[in-house]
Design a protein around this motif. Structure first.
Motif: not given
Ligand SMILES: [Zn+2]
Length: 403
Positions: A104-109, A396-403
């Protein structure tokens, strides 16, 4: 991070309706209800563009992002009989929500992320706990597929009934396939609820020794056998049970439980000739598990010598204590901080799918969410506020690892 509170609430309600009754849930591993839960989670993930697949152990994966080792995130979808809505389920629900919030925040992994729903963690029906993650990480007991439930249905048959091949060993993931594993789970004890803190970070998962003790005494007439001429197996076992309690109480971060006991022949006018009881010994460190087992063995021998009984101890399973990954622990501490929570580090007294990942060499981290009402009962409760905090920290953790 925009975790969608209403969506998470809706998903909790939808999932807990499967096998649900009041606030209770009965969704046994490899049952049609567990299958429905997988289908539901799969539909959510497919709706966000994930590639969804099931493996031969009936684990479900929903993958986003391209090729390469994935960040795996999730928990299990089964429950114990007459369990609650959150044990296992909350970890899958928050993993889905964390991924959705990031999308939703527009992040692409940049790195692939896989949401996993493990099959049959509780082992309630077939007696193999952590079944799905054992299969995925190559830790199934030998001939697991032949293990049968009380009505004689084997795991292989139960798997075939839900469309799998019947051979769970092929669910094993290739080494290097998984870069890290993250699991959110309700805390199954009262530490967070007592401290008034919504989140905790798991440092280690306890080591467990399961054994069966058989005490051989002498079966005699309860009236004619004078007290000094007896070798009463149950009286000896009773002393041994208290010795287990005392041994565990005397060691740091250790617990010892006798939860099952049976007496033969089991008649009120017969001095018990044989007594069989279970042993569940756990501790935070391997050294302490070993020390506890040593103390219990010595006590059983000493009590038997004094009472003229002989005992055999059959070790049924031994799971090592597992320290989780240090850098993921720090990541979760920061993630908790990002939602305003100074999370304490806790060890887990229960086994978790996470230990299989860590034991297979996959760096693994675990986040606990406070549960009021304990777990494995219909009263277990993670409030929506706490679930939102957990999902946000996980994102938050996922974004640090995969964002
Ligand atoms: Zn669980």
């Amino acid at each position: 991070m925009s975790v969608d509170r209403a969506r998470l609430e809706r998903h909790i309600a939808e999932l807990s309706a499967i096998g649900g009754s009041g606030t209770g849930v009965t969704r046994l591993g490899l049952s049609p209800d567990e299958q429905r839960a997988r289908d539901l989670v799969g539909s959510w993930l497919r709706g966000r563009g994930a590639v969804v697949r099931r493996d031969s152990a009936a684990n479900i994966y929903g993958r986003l992002g391209g090729a390469g080792p994935a960040i795996l995130v999730g928990s299990h979808l089964d429950s114990v009989p007459e369990g609650g809505r959150f044990d296992g389920a909350l970890g899958v629900l928050c993993a889905v929500e964390a991924v959705e919030a990031l999308l939703d925040d527009g992040l692409r992994f940049k790195r692939p992320v896989e949401v996993v729903g493990w099959c049959d963690e509780e082992g309630a029906r077939f007696g193999i706990g952590l079944f799905g993650s054992c299969a995925a990480f190559g830790r199934l007991p030998d001939n697991a597929a032949a293990r049968a439930d009380q009505s004689g249905v084997a795991i292989a048959e139960a798997l075939r009934a839900i469309g799998e091949s019947g051979d769970p060993t092929t669910a094993r993931r290739a080494f290097g396939d998984v870069a890290a594993y993250l699991e959110l789970h309700i805390e199954q004890g009262p530490r967070l609820a007592t401290a008034g803190i919504p989140l905790g970070v798991v440092s280690d998962i306890v080591g467990i020794l399961h054994a069966r003790v058989t005490v051989h005494g002498r079966q005699d007439h309860a009236g004619a056998t004078i007290m000094t001429a007896r070798a009463d197996a149950l009286a000896a076992a009773a002393e041994m049970v208290l010795a287990v309690e005392a041994a565990a109480a005397g060691l740091p971060d250790a617990v010892g439980t006798v939860g099952e006991i049976s007496v033969r022949p089991g008649a009120k006018n017969v001095v018990p000739g044989e007594c069989i009881f279970s042993l569940d010994l756990r501790a935070r460190s391997e050294d302490t598990v070993e020390a506890l087992a040593r103390d219990v063995r010595a006590a059983i021998r000493r009590i038997g010598d004094a009472r003229g009984t002989k005992s055999t101890i059959d070790v049924l399973s031994r799971v090592p204590a597992v320290p989780l990954d240090g850098s993921l622990r720090d990541l979760f501490l920061r993630s908790a901080q990002s939602v305003g929570v100074a999370a304490p580090e806790l060890f887990s007294g229960a086994g978790h799918d996470a230990e299989n990942a860590q034991l297979a060499g996959v760096p693994t981290g675990m986040l606990f969410v406070r549960s009021t009402g304990g777990s494995h009962n219909p009263n277990e409760l993670a409030t929506l506020d706490d679930a939102v905090l957990g999902a946000t920290a996980l994102a938050h953790a996922l974004r640090e690892l995969a964002g």
